[in-house]
Scaffold this active site. Sequence first.
Site, PDB file in Angstrom:
ATOM      1  N   LEU A 182      -6.063   2.949 -11.302  1.00  0.00           N
ATOM      2  CA  LEU A 182      -6.890   3.637 -10.323  1.00  0.00           C
ATOM      3  C   LEU A 182      -6.687   5.143 -10.420  1.00  0.00           C
ATOM      4  CD1 LEU A 182      -6.227   1.338  -7.229  1.00  0.00           C
ATOM      5  CD2 LEU A 182      -8.130   1.233  -8.856  1.00  0.00           C
ATOM      6  N   ASP A 232       5.862  -2.319   1.813  1.00  0.00           N
ATOM      7  CA  ASP A 232       6.656  -1.314   1.099  1.00  0.00           C
ATOM      8  C   ASP A 232       5.859  -0.019   1.052  1.00  0.00           C
ATOM      9  OD1 ASP A 232       8.751  -0.170  -0.293  1.00  0.00           O
ATOM     10  OD2 ASP A 232       8.102  -0.909  -2.242  1.00  0.00           O
TER      11      ASP A 232
END
Length: 268
Positions: free
Chosen positions: A82, A178
Site C-alpha cells: 500500500l 497492535d
Amino acid sequence: MSPLANRAAALLGGAVASTRHFAGGSLSSVEWVRLADGREMLVKSGPAPEVEARMLRTLGEAGVPVPQVLAADDQVLAITRLADDCSLSAAWGDLGAALRRLHAKTAVRYGFADDYAFARLKIVNRCDDDWPRFYAENRLLAAARGTGAPIERRVEALCARLHDRLPKQPRASLLHGDLWSGNVLTFAGRVSGLIDPAAYYGDGEIDIAMLGLFARPSAEFFEAYGPLPAGHHERAPIYALWPALVHLNLFGSGYRGMVEAYLAQAGF
C-alpha cells in the site's frame, strides 16, 4: 531467490522475477517480490500467517483499509503493498473515523477465534464474558512473566484489583490489537492501511491507549472518533501497560522505564 519469495510464488502459481528486503517487520521478515508475470507483493513470515490473514480480512470486512491478502499458508503471507508517505500527522482525523468504524463491529464475548503470538510471546484469545479477567489473565499477567520479580509482583497487585479499575462488560469491539503508529500507513492525508494486526474483541479504549505509546493523537482524531466513556484517562495507563510489557519482554530493559511509568500512573 529467498525461500519466502519462492513459497509465495508457488502459492500464487507464478515464478519469482526479483525480490529485495523490505523495511519494517521487527518480529518477522518482510520482502518485496515481483513475479515473472508482473505481479508485485509483500511477503512476510510470522508466528501464524494464516491467522494474520484471517485477522486482516476481518478488519477489512469492518470497513477499514487493510492490505489485500493474496495468499497464505502456515509459513508465509503475501499481501498487496500500500502507498505510504509516513505522514500520520496529516491523517489523524481519518484514522479516528476508521477506528470508529472498526470498533462499531462487535461480538458477544471478548477474545477471538484464534490464538496468536508476538514472536515467542503467546497471545491467548480464549473467549470470556468477564473483561477484567480476560485482560488480566490473557494480557497483563502473560506478558509480565519473565520480566523479573519486581515488575511481576506489581502487575499481580494491579490484576488483583482490576475488577475495581475496569468495567466488567464494556462493549466487545473489534480491535486492531497492535495499533502503534508504525502500523498505520497513510497517503495524502488519509489512512491507506492498517497493518500487522493482533486482532480480537475487547474494550476499544485499548487501541487508543496503544496509539499513545509512540505518538500523540491530535484533537482531530478524537473529534472524528467521538466521545470516550467517563474515566478513560484513568484506564489509559492500564491499557498501555500491556504493549509496554510486551516490549520489555521481547526487546529488553530499555523499556523498563516505560513499564514502571505506566504502573506508577495506575497507582502500583
